[in-house]
Design a protein around this motif. Structure first.
Motif, PDB file in Angstrom:
ATOM      1  N   ILE A 122       0.701  -1.149   0.038  1.00  0.00           N
ATOM      2  CA  ILE A 122       0.061  -0.027  -0.304  1.00  0.00           C
ATOM      3  C   ILE A 122       0.993   1.221  -0.072  1.00  0.00           C
ATOM      4  O   ILE A 122       1.897   1.188   0.566  1.00  0.00           O
ATOM      5  N   THR A 123       0.388   2.257  -0.703  1.00  0.00           N
ATOM      6  CA  THR A 123       1.098   3.727  -0.624  1.00  0.00           C
ATOM      7  C   THR A 123       0.104   4.577  -0.681  1.00  0.00           C
ATOM      8  O   THR A 123      -1.100   4.378  -0.614  1.00  0.00           O
ATOM      9  N   ALA A 124       0.545   5.840  -1.090  1.00  0.00           N
ATOM     10  CA  ALA A 124       0.005   6.962  -1.193  1.00  0.00           C
ATOM     11  C   ALA A 124       0.527   7.986  -2.256  1.00  0.00           C
ATOM     12  O   ALA A 124       1.332   7.607  -2.874  1.00  0.00           O
ATOM     13  N   HIS A 125      -0.373   8.958  -2.646  1.00  0.00           N
ATOM     14  CA  HIS A 125      -0.137   9.776  -3.531  1.00  0.00           C
ATOM     15  C   HIS A 125       1.027  10.852  -2.759  1.00  0.00           C
ATOM     16  O   HIS A 125       0.594  12.202  -2.332  1.00  0.00           O
ATOM     17  N   ALA A 193      -2.592   2.411  -4.221  1.00  0.00           N
ATOM     18  CA  ALA A 193      -2.526   3.784  -3.327  1.00  0.00           C
ATOM     19  C   ALA A 193      -4.058   4.121  -2.778  1.00  0.00           C
ATOM     20  O   ALA A 193      -5.022   3.843  -3.336  1.00  0.00           O
ATOM     21  N   ILE A 194      -4.145   4.077  -1.621  1.00  0.00           N
ATOM     22  CA  ILE A 194      -5.540   4.077  -0.883  1.00  0.00           C
ATOM     23  C   ILE A 194      -5.619   5.344   0.081  1.00  0.00           C
ATOM     24  O   ILE A 194      -6.415   5.463   1.011  1.00  0.00           O
ATOM     25  N   ASP A 195      -5.241   6.560  -0.457  1.00  0.00           N
ATOM     26  CA  ASP A 195      -5.256   7.829   0.339  1.00  0.00           C
ATOM     27  C   ASP A 195      -6.346   8.725  -0.253  1.00  0.00           C
ATOM     28  O   ASP A 195      -6.394   9.920   0.229  1.00  0.00           O
ATOM     29  N   GLN A 196      -7.057   8.308  -1.407  1.00  0.00           N
ATOM     30  CA  GLN A 196      -7.729   9.397  -2.038  1.00  0.00           C
ATOM     31  C   GLN A 196      -9.451   9.430  -1.721  1.00  0.00           C
ATOM     32  O   GLN A 196      -9.962   8.224  -1.069  1.00  0.00           O
ATOM     33  N   HIS A 197     -10.085  10.398  -1.823  1.00  0.00           N
ATOM     34  CA  HIS A 197     -11.462  10.354  -1.573  1.00  0.00           C
ATOM     35  C   HIS A 197     -12.207   9.303  -2.232  1.00  0.00           C
ATOM     36  O   HIS A 197     -11.993   8.917  -3.434  1.00  0.00           O
ATOM     37  N   MET A 198     -13.289   8.753  -1.593  1.00  0.00           N
ATOM     38  CA  MET A 198     -14.045   7.710  -1.998  1.00  0.00           C
ATOM     39  C   MET A 198     -15.434   8.076  -1.503  1.00  0.00           C
ATOM     40  O   MET A 198     -15.813   8.600  -0.730  1.00  0.00           O
ATOM     41  N   GLU A 203     -16.030   3.534   6.655  1.00  0.00           N
ATOM     42  CA  GLU A 203     -15.703   4.668   7.333  1.00  0.00           C
ATOM     43  C   GLU A 203     -14.697   4.551   8.400  1.00  0.00           C
ATOM     44  O   GLU A 203     -14.796   3.615   9.466  1.00  0.00           O
ATOM     45  N   ILE A 204     -13.694   5.439   8.627  1.00  0.00           N
ATOM     46  CA  ILE A 204     -12.730   5.485   9.335  1.00  0.00           C
ATOM     47  C   ILE A 204     -12.421   6.850   9.779  1.00  0.00           C
ATOM     48  O   ILE A 204     -13.013   7.918   9.378  1.00  0.00           O
ATOM     49  N   GLU A 205     -11.136   7.139  10.671  1.00  0.00           N
ATOM     50  CA  GLU A 205     -10.671   8.354  11.084  1.00  0.00           C
ATOM     51  C   GLU A 205      -9.420   8.577  10.212  1.00  0.00           C
ATOM     52  O   GLU A 205      -8.575   7.639  10.035  1.00  0.00           O
ATOM     53  N   PHE A 206      -9.157   9.896   9.820  1.00  0.00           N
ATOM     54  CA  PHE A 206      -7.751  10.021   9.032  1.00  0.00           C
ATOM     55  C   PHE A 206      -7.618  11.449   9.632  1.00  0.00           C
ATOM     56  O   PHE A 206      -8.787  12.426   9.514  1.00  0.00           O
ATOM     57  N   PHE A 207      -6.563  11.794  10.278  1.00  0.00           N
ATOM     58  CA  PHE A 207      -6.216  13.058  11.085  1.00  0.00           C
ATOM     59  C   PHE A 207      -7.477  13.330  11.961  1.00  0.00           C
ATOM     60  O   PHE A 207      -7.806  14.555  12.100  1.00  0.00           O
ATOM     61  N   GLY A 208      -7.949  12.429  12.713  1.00  0.00           N
ATOM     62  CA  GLY A 208      -9.155  12.589  13.678  1.00  0.00           C
ATOM     63  C   GLY A 208     -10.280  13.004  12.816  1.00  0.00           C
ATOM     64  O   GLY A 208     -11.476  13.446  13.593  1.00  0.00           O
ATOM     65  N   LYS A 209     -10.405  12.679  11.614  1.00  0.00           N
ATOM     66  CA  LYS A 209     -11.686  13.331  10.616  1.00  0.00           C
ATOM     67  C   LYS A 209     -12.193  12.123   9.984  1.00  0.00           C
ATOM     68  O   LYS A 209     -11.692  11.394   9.687  1.00  0.00           O
ATOM     69  N   LYS A 210     -13.703  12.174   9.946  1.00  0.00           N
ATOM     70  CA  LYS A 210     -14.139  11.028   9.330  1.00  0.00           C
ATOM     71  C   LYS A 210     -13.946  11.159   7.883  1.00  0.00           C
ATOM     72  O   LYS A 210     -13.886  12.077   7.197  1.00  0.00           O
ATOM     73  N   VAL A 211     -13.578   9.880   7.171  1.00  0.00           N
ATOM     74  CA  VAL A 211     -13.503   9.634   5.637  1.00  0.00           C
ATOM     75  C   VAL A 211     -13.995   8.217   5.531  1.00  0.00           C
ATOM     76  O   VAL A 211     -14.027   7.310   6.145  1.00  0.00           O
ATOM     77  N   TYR A 212     -13.918   8.028   4.055  1.00  0.00           N
ATOM     78  CA  TYR A 212     -14.404   6.569   3.722  1.00  0.00           C
ATOM     79  C   TYR A 212     -13.027   6.166   2.979  1.00  0.00           C
ATOM     80  O   TYR A 212     -12.126   7.000   2.291  1.00  0.00           O
ATOM     81  N   ALA A 213     -12.768   4.979   3.204  1.00  0.00           N
ATOM     82  CA  ALA A 213     -11.588   4.198   2.694  1.00  0.00           C
ATOM     83  C   ALA A 213     -11.787   2.885   2.240  1.00  0.00           C
ATOM     84  O   ALA A 213     -12.849   2.196   2.487  1.00  0.00           O
ATOM     85  N   LEU A 268      -5.915   0.809  10.652  1.00  0.00           N
ATOM     86  CA  LEU A 268      -4.405   0.594  10.602  1.00  0.00           C
ATOM     87  C   LEU A 268      -3.630   1.026   9.332  1.00  0.00           C
ATOM     88  O   LEU A 268      -2.460   1.833   9.647  1.00  0.00           O
ATOM     89  N   GLN A 269      -4.138   0.801   8.288  1.00  0.00           N
ATOM     90  CA  GLN A 269      -3.342   1.314   7.173  1.00  0.00           C
ATOM     91  C   GLN A 269      -3.420   2.770   6.830  1.00  0.00           C
ATOM     92  O   GLN A 269      -2.577   3.377   6.630  1.00  0.00           O
ATOM     93  N   ALA A 270      -4.413   3.122   7.139  1.00  0.00           N
ATOM     94  CA  ALA A 270      -4.660   4.853   7.183  1.00  0.00           C
ATOM     95  C   ALA A 270      -3.683   5.434   8.333  1.00  0.00           C
ATOM     96  O   ALA A 270      -3.363   6.689   8.035  1.00  0.00           O
ATOM     97  N   ASN A 271      -3.591   4.577   9.573  1.00  0.00           N
ATOM     98  CA  ASN A 271      -2.741   5.325  10.502  1.00  0.00           C
ATOM     99  C   ASN A 271      -1.116   5.391  10.188  1.00  0.00           C
ATOM    100  O   ASN A 271      -0.799   6.443  10.315  1.00  0.00           O
ATOM    101  N   VAL A 272      -0.688   4.531   9.270  1.00  0.00           N
ATOM    102  CA  VAL A 272       0.459   4.675   8.474  1.00  0.00           C
ATOM    103  C   VAL A 272       0.662   5.645   7.676  1.00  0.00           C
ATOM    104  O   VAL A 272       1.833   6.443   7.750  1.00  0.00           O
TER     105      VAL A 272
END
Length: 302
Positions: A122-125, A193-198, A203-213, A268-272
């Motif tokens: 897994i990676t990100a942009h 890459a798993i970091d973009q808007h969906m 539903e998880i948290e990313f930087f303490g805010k709700k997102v879809y992943a 856990l993936q989003a946390n990394v």
């Protein structure tokens, strides 16, 4: 599908820039890209606004506006350096590609290969993602990579051929889950890459805010006892990267804290990714609407 006149025009412009960037002195190319970053920072108001909204959501008042503006500018520069990687890595040798990076914590990958575990990279942009993927595929074996088709079919065909040359199998994003299943059955590892808007997802948290992943990587890991290995190409300078490998997220070893294993693995993936962005925030692609699902109104410009 037959290309339009406009698509041919864009294609020939792209090929011309590719030719110039290939043969111009690299120090000169670097200065051109830095100039483009400065122009984008000054005149690209829409995406600068998106980036500022994202930084406000991620860091709130922990960073000043001046710090956030510096991050936005550096993010443009990182993006343009990465776009150069997209162009150059289509035609250079494996040896020249490897020379642009060193890898840290490589034993994580080597151990997984030795144990004959299936691997989900897994990676990100983030930073040089157009280097991280071919580097990993050429060094550790064929990768099936989830990607969206480019709108221009001529450029997309060129892109697919280059990926094939770099030991990469392309998976259409719309049918990514089926593609990853097929890749595993064919003995390939996968990367996404798993970091973009969906619009939909877990539903998880990313930087303490709700997102879809996407939860497809977590489901695949559980189904096949695969290890999830996060990798990032951290930019040191133009054409100079460090491939950073994080410790594997192994569903066989994770001490789950909640009953929903898929949700926890997705978190856990989003946390990394969050951890890596916090380490060097200027390398992330801040110009996309990551939190759009739950904070849509913030992205509207007055």
């Amino acid at each position: 599908m037959k290309a339009s006149v406009k698509e041919y025009l864009v294609y020939y412009i792209y090929v011309s820039f590719k030719f110039l960037f290939t043969f111009l002195p690299k120090a000169f190319v670097k200065q051109i890209l830095i100039l483009c970053a400065k122009l984008a920072f000054r005149f690209n108001k829409e995406h600068k606004h998106i980036a500022k909204v994202n930084l406000d959501l991620a860091f709130e008042d922990k960073k000043s506006d001046d710090e956030k503006n510096k991050i936005i500018y550096e993010s443009y520069k990182s993006l343009l350096f990465n776009m150069f990687e997209f162009v150059e890595n289509q035609s250079i040798s494996k040896e020249k590609l490897f020379a642009k990076a060193v890898i840290e914590n490589e034993e994580v990958i080597l151990n997984a290969l030795e144990e004959k575990r299936k691997i989900i990279f897994i990676t990100a942009h983030y930073g040089g993602w157009e280097l991280a993927i071919p580097y990993t595929a050429l060094k550790y074996g064929t990768l099936a990579v989830v990607n969206r088709k480019m709108d221009n079919p001529l450029i997309n065909d060129m892109y697919v051929k280059a990926r094939d040359r770099n030991n990469i199998v392309m998976l259409e994003k719309k049918v990514a889950a089926k593609g990853m299943l097929k890749a595993f059955k064919q003995g390939h590892n996968v990367a996404v890459a798993i970091d973009q808007h969906m619009k939909n997802g877990m539903e998880i948290e990313f930087f303490g805010k709700k997102v879809y992943a996407t939860d497809s990587t977590a489901r695949l890991a559980v189904k096949f006892d695969a290890v999830i290995i996060p990798i990032f190409a951290v930019m040191n300078d133009f054409r100079d990267y460090t491939i950073k490998v994080y410790d594997a997220i192994d569903p066989l070893k994770v001490e789950f804290k909640i009953e929903d294993k898929i949700k926890e693995l997705t978190q856990l993936q989003a946390n990394v990714i969050e951890e890596q962005i916090k380490e060097t925030p200027a390398l992330w692609f801040w110009q996309h609407k990551r939190w759009k699902k739950f904070y849509k109104n913030l992205y509207k410009r007055n």
